[in-house]
Design an enzyme around this catalytic site. Structure first.
Site, PDB file in Angstrom:
ATOM      1  CB  CYS A  94      -0.980  -0.041   1.152  1.00 35.51           C
ATOM      2  SG  CYS A  94      -2.446   0.976   0.860  1.00 35.51           S
ATOM      3  NE  ARG A 128      -9.155   5.001   3.267  1.00 40.23           N
ATOM      4  CZ  ARG A 128      -7.919   5.436   3.071  1.00 40.23           C
ATOM      5  NH1 ARG A 128      -7.701   6.692   2.725  1.00 40.23           N
ATOM      6  NH2 ARG A 128      -6.899   4.613   3.201  1.00 40.23           N
ATOM      7  CG  HIS A 191      -3.123  -3.374   4.443  1.00 45.01           C
ATOM      8  ND1 HIS A 191      -1.928  -2.831   4.852  1.00 45.01           N
ATOM      9  CD2 HIS A 191      -3.721  -2.418   3.686  1.00 45.01           C
ATOM     10  CE1 HIS A 191      -1.817  -1.602   4.370  1.00 45.01           C
ATOM     11  NE2 HIS A 191      -2.884  -1.329   3.662  1.00 45.01           N
TER      12      HIS A 191
HETATM   13  N1  GLN Z   1      -2.286   6.724   2.293  1.00 47.09           N
HETATM   14  C1  GLN Z   1      -2.362   5.807   1.148  1.00 47.09           C
HETATM   15  C2  GLN Z   1      -3.782   5.722   0.555  1.00 47.09           C
HETATM   16  O1  GLN Z   1      -4.716   6.104   1.216  1.00 47.09           O
HETATM   17  C3  GLN Z   1      -1.919   4.422   1.577  1.00 47.09           C
HETATM   18  C4  GLN Z   1      -2.865   3.796   2.606  1.00 47.09           C
HETATM   19  C5  GLN Z   1      -2.318   2.516   3.193  1.00 47.09           C
HETATM   20  O2  GLN Z   1      -1.124   2.310   3.287  1.00 47.09           O
HETATM   21  N2  GLN Z   1      -3.239   1.612   3.628  1.00 47.09           N
HETATM   22  O3  GLN Z   1      -3.935   5.237  -0.567  1.00 47.09           O
END
Ligand code: GLN
Length: 242
Positions: A94, A128, A191
């Site tokens: 990520c 998101r 993740h």
């Molecule tokens: N900040 C980055 C995004 O929102 C990565 C998020 C993360 O590492 N889960 O895409």
């Protein structure tokens, strides 16, 4: 034998269980009688060429990525690139994955330059992407994880994906790809942590590190029945929640 694992930005970029990847790598070495040392490397700490056998870089929120992007620019990033070009295995998840591309443009705030290891770039979207993910990878078979990112990562012409999204969004929610592969480096949005449920990827990374340090080494198989059961449960959960 011994492997030294470099956990890049482990104290500032470590979300959604990402530390489990480091634990899995070290334990899968130790179960085989291979000594494993984990060294956390933070902002302002130099990356010593040739010291490390394997690199892991976890995820982080936009605000945490700003000082890290500044830190990885220049010599530190160049050393990391050279290690990967020399065959060092690397897993980035990520936020770490994003900063290994050309740039990450957050929804708010400055565009963050990456080191350009992956032929990819990331631009944040309005929504998101959050949820369970199942990926079909030619290299690693069925891969499961959990995603939570605003970034949409697009792959350039020389990049190859980790796999195709079966459930979830993956790189950008539109082209069906997830992750990126380059030499022995893997970037992805998975993740969870990724490696405890996907031991084939963990062993790929360990095997590449052993070959680079010791030449051709046979990696004894482990009983991964529990890992397979955990992966199957994750697939069932992904099916039930999509
Ligand atoms: N900040 C980055 C995004 O929102 C990565 C998020 C993360 O590492 N889960 O895409």
């Amino acid at each position: 034998m011994k492997l030294t694992i470099c956990w890049l930005y482990g104290t500032t970029m470590n979300i959604y269980g990402d530390r489990g990847n480091v634990l899995a790598l070290a334990q899968r070495c130790r179960w085989r009688g291979i000594d494993a040392e984990v060294v956390t490397l933070g902002v302002g700490e130099p990356l010593e060429p040739g010291r490390y056998d394997l690199f892991f870089w976890g995820g982080g929120q936009d605000r945490e990525q700003i000082p890290v992007a500044e830190d990885i620019r220049g010599p530190k990033g160049e050393v990391l690139r050279a290690e990967v070009e020399d065959g060092a295995p690397l897993l980035a998840v990520c936020g770490g994955y994003q900063l290994l591309g050309a740039f990450y443009r957050p929804h708010d705030g400055p565009e963050l330059p990456g080191i350009g290891l992956f032929d990819a770039w990331t631009i944040a979207g309005d929504e998101r992407f959050i949820g369970n993910v199942v990926v079909d990878s030619d290299e690693f078979g069925e891969v499961v994880g959990f995603e939570n990112h605003s970034g949409r990562t697009h792959l350039g012409p020389t990049a190859r994906p980790l796999g195709r999204v079966r459930i979830g969004h993956g790189n950008n929610g539109s082209d069906g790809t997830e992750g990126c592969r380059y030499r022995n480096a893997i970037g992805c949005y998975l993740h969870g942590a990724l490696l405890p449920k996907n031991p084939a990827i963990a062993d790929f990374l360990i095997g590449a590190a052993l070959r680079r340090r010791y030449g051709e080494v046979a990696l004894p198989p482990l009983d991964d029945a529990l890992e397979a059961a955990a992966r199957a449960a994750a697939v069932r959960r992904a099916l039930a929640t999509r």
